[in-house]
Scaffold this motif. Structure first.
Motif, short mmCIF file in Angstrom:
data_model
loop_
_atom_site.label_atom_id
_atom_site.label_comp_id
_atom_site.label_asym_id
_atom_site.label_seq_id
_atom_site.Cartn_x
_atom_site.Cartn_y
_atom_site.Cartn_z
N GLN A 544 0.83 -1.21 0.00
CA GLN A 544 0.00 0.00 0.00
C GLN A 544 0.86 1.26 0.00
O GLN A 544 0.55 2.24 -0.68
N SER A 548 1.08 3.98 -2.97
CA SER A 548 0.62 5.34 -2.68
C SER A 548 1.47 6.39 -3.38
O SER A 548 1.04 7.54 -3.54
N LEU A 556 -6.40 3.47 -3.99
CA LEU A 556 -5.83 2.88 -2.79
C LEU A 556 -6.92 2.42 -1.83
O LEU A 556 -6.81 1.36 -1.20
N GLY A 560 -7.62 -1.32 -0.64
CA GLY A 560 -7.60 -1.64 0.79
C GLY A 560 -8.83 -2.39 1.25
O GLY A 560 -8.78 -3.11 2.26
#
Length: 620
Positions: A544, A548, A556, A560
């Motif tokens: 992640q 990013s 993102l 997630g």
């Protein structure tokens, strides 16, 4: 996971206007700057990764026998060590400079900025290691429509000479339009019809954004239920069957609140027409009652779940309370929300300062105030809030509402709810617990720093995954930071270890220091075991953070969701429906009791023969 239905072109024109006069928490301030920037570890706010006592231990030693003065030297040595760590942190902060921590979609991200970019100049203003974030912000801001040139360096992007050469982007200043709905889409297979909306705040357009998201999900759910031939022959504009959206998750986790009026706008989308949503009353504050005047756009057959946590506060609790009290949905989470039932105003003062003060309390439709903290005059010790400097006596104290003092209220279907202490969830879903190592790596910035190093020598490819080689590289990176003193794997327990070390020295038990050092080493070894026990979770965190630096926030969030245990279990809860229907089942005995009370009080039956809508049970 699923497809993000949000179309950035539709949200152009969203303006974030806060009206603190009607904000439960003074308004969710969002700066109108062309790029959200911040120093990773600013000098004026940086907190070292250890707990520092400002001379507290040495003050206690003033009353110790003089024969223990040699132990005072040991305390000074530890304080010098703390100062060394602070200097190291300041030096690192200056080396990091001012970096981009978030590039907003539709503006800075589209212009080409990415997380981690190091700013080195704004127009002709150079950014040096001693330049503050406020100075950078002041130069970034200007009249809308004017140009600003921002020069930056990006790790992993080298020039022809092999060095990281500066890049410059020129963009027009404008009012930054930050949507409160960060993402909406489907959880799992769109054919299941379980929608998801991530609502992060309550600015002036929150209601409009949520309305658009619900409409888009309803259209998307119907389209997903069609066959290919039906979709080919149908016009998306004519799709209007809201029943295909079987369930909706409104994610209010860590939503700090915002405007009271925006909370009412959002609640109106879910509650029956004519329902009381919230009221407010205070000393010197006009009594207000907000009532829905439109039909909800969410179909009554769509199961609604409001996902909350302990940081769900203020305006978000107004929406949560209305959904729970009117029995139009189920509140899902671990325990309780924050418990802020206060309305506050913000008064501008000279020198760019302001005063935020409480003017009223608000009440949910059942008549309860969910304020969890009681402020009273008097008090001492841990309850201390303010002190009278003239005599040193405490003037005010803050205490949590005790369970025994919480009153029982009833929802529209007769379910019991209580005031004080926030809003308790109807259906418990535990979040995924983070290991001590994950917490340490996150708080220390190790993930973001490794991502910066990784990008210097790697390129992002399609289907990117952190493989075993990259994971070993990350473990080696953490070990090196531990050895250099930039990271402490025992940091969660460091303050207690230091306090114990001071007490041992103060009492002359130096022989126990070896055992204390061994304990510290054992803690580090145990924490390192999490690299194996929580490998999958740490890999997800690393992925992640690397992504990013390349992907927009909405992607993102979507990614997630695939590993979000609470969202996954809530989706299953809505899809099954049995437990949902059981929770919201009407308590007929309670309803009959309420009607009997109305008749006994001489209320006219005419009101009950009208369209049945829940009314506020006010208790001032």
């Amino acid at each position: 996971g699923g497809v993000n239905l949000a179309d950035a072109s539709v949200d152009v024109g969203l303006v974030n206007e806060n009206n603190p006069a009607t904000s439960p928490d003074g308004g969710a301030s969002k700066d109108s700057v062309p790029i959200q920037q911040n120093r990773n570890t600013p000098l004026d706010t940086y907190t070292p990764p250890v707990a520092v006592k400002d001379g507290g231990a040495s003050n206690k030693l003033k009353n110790v026998d003089k024969s223990m003065n040699k132990d005072k030297m040991g305390v000074d040595e530890e304080e010098d060590e703390d100062e060394t760590e602070r200097k190291r942190s300041r030096r690192k902060s200056m080396e990091d400079g001012v970096r981009v921590v978030s590039a907003f979609e539709g503006y800075a991200y589209d212009a080409g900025f990415r997380v981690g970019d190091k700013l080195i100049a704004v127009d002709d203003f150079p950014i040096t290691p001693t330049t503050s974030v406020d100075e950078v912000r002041n130069h970034l801001r200007g009249d809308p429509g004017t140009d600003v040139s921002i020069t930056f360096v990006r790790e992993g992007v080298k020039g022809v000479n092999g060095n990281y050469e500066p890049q410059t982007i020129t963009m027009k200043r404008t009012i930054v339009q930050i949507p409160d709905v960060k993402y909406f889409g489907f959880v799992g297979d769109p054919k299941d019809g379980i929608g998801y909306i991530d609502l992060s705040g309550f600015a002036s357009n929150a209601g409009r954004e949520v309305r658009f998201a619900i409409r888009a999900l309803q259209h998307g759910a119907e389209a997903a239920a069609m066959s290919e031939d039906e979709r080919a022959g149908a016009s998306m504009a004519n799709i209007a069957d809201p029943t295909k959206l079987k369930g909706l998750i409104l994610d209010l986790r860590s939503n700090p609140g915002g405007l009271l009026t925006s909370a009412v706008d959002v609640a109106t989308l879910f509650v029956p027409n004519g329902s009381d949503i919230v009221s407010a009353k205070g000393r010197g504050f006009p009594e207000m009652l907000y009532r829905s005047k439109t039909e909800p756009i969410l179909n009554p057959n769509t199961r609604l779940a409001v996902l909350v946590n302990e940081q769900t506060a203020s305006a978000s609790e107004i929406v949560t309370g209305a959904v729970q009290d009117l029995d139009v949905g189920v509140v899902v989470g671990k325990g309780r929300t924050y418990g802020k039932g206060l309305v506050q105003n913000v008064q501008d003062l000279p020198y760019q300062t302001a005063l935020k003060y409480t003017v009223a309390k608000y009440y949910t439709p059942s008549g309860r105030c969910i304020q969890s903290t009681v402020y009273q005059e008097g008090g001492r010790g841990d309850d201390l809030v303010a002190v009278d400097n003239e005599n040193g006596r405490s003037k005010y104290k803050a205490t949590k509402v005790a369970d025994k003092d919480r009153n029982v209220f009833y929802t529209a279907h007769g379910r019991q709810v209580r005031d004080g202490g926030g809003i308790e969830v109807d259906y418990k879903v535990e979040p995924q617990k983070a290991s001590p190592l994950e917490i340490i790596l996150l708080n220390s910035g190790a993930y973001s720093e490794f991502s910066a190093e990784w990008s210097k020598s790697h390129e992002l490819t399609d289907g990117f995954k952190v493989d075993d080689a990259t994971y070993k590289e990350f473990m080696k990176f953490v070990d090196e930071k531990q050895k250099s003193g930039d990271l402490k794997l025992e940091v969660l327990y460091d303050s207690q270890l230091k306090e114990l070390s001071k007490k041992l020295k103060a009492t002359g038990l130096d022989s126990s220091k070896r055992e204390l050092d061994k304990l510290r080493d054992d803690i580090i070894k145990d924490v390192r075991k999490d690299f194996i026990a929580y490998k999958n979770e740490i890999i997800e965190d690393v992925e992640q953070n690397i992504l990013s630096r390349y992907l927009p926030e909405s992607m993102l969030i979507e990614r997630g969701l695939r590993s979000d245990v609470q969202v996954e279990n809530t989706a299953k809860f809505l899809k099954d429906g049995m437990e949902f229907d059981k929770i919201l089942a009407r308590d007929k005995s309670r309803s009959d009791q309420n009607n009997a009370q109305k008749i006994a009080m001489g209320e006219s039956d005419a009101t009950t023969n009208e369209k049945a809508v829940p009314k506020l049970q006010t208790r001032w």
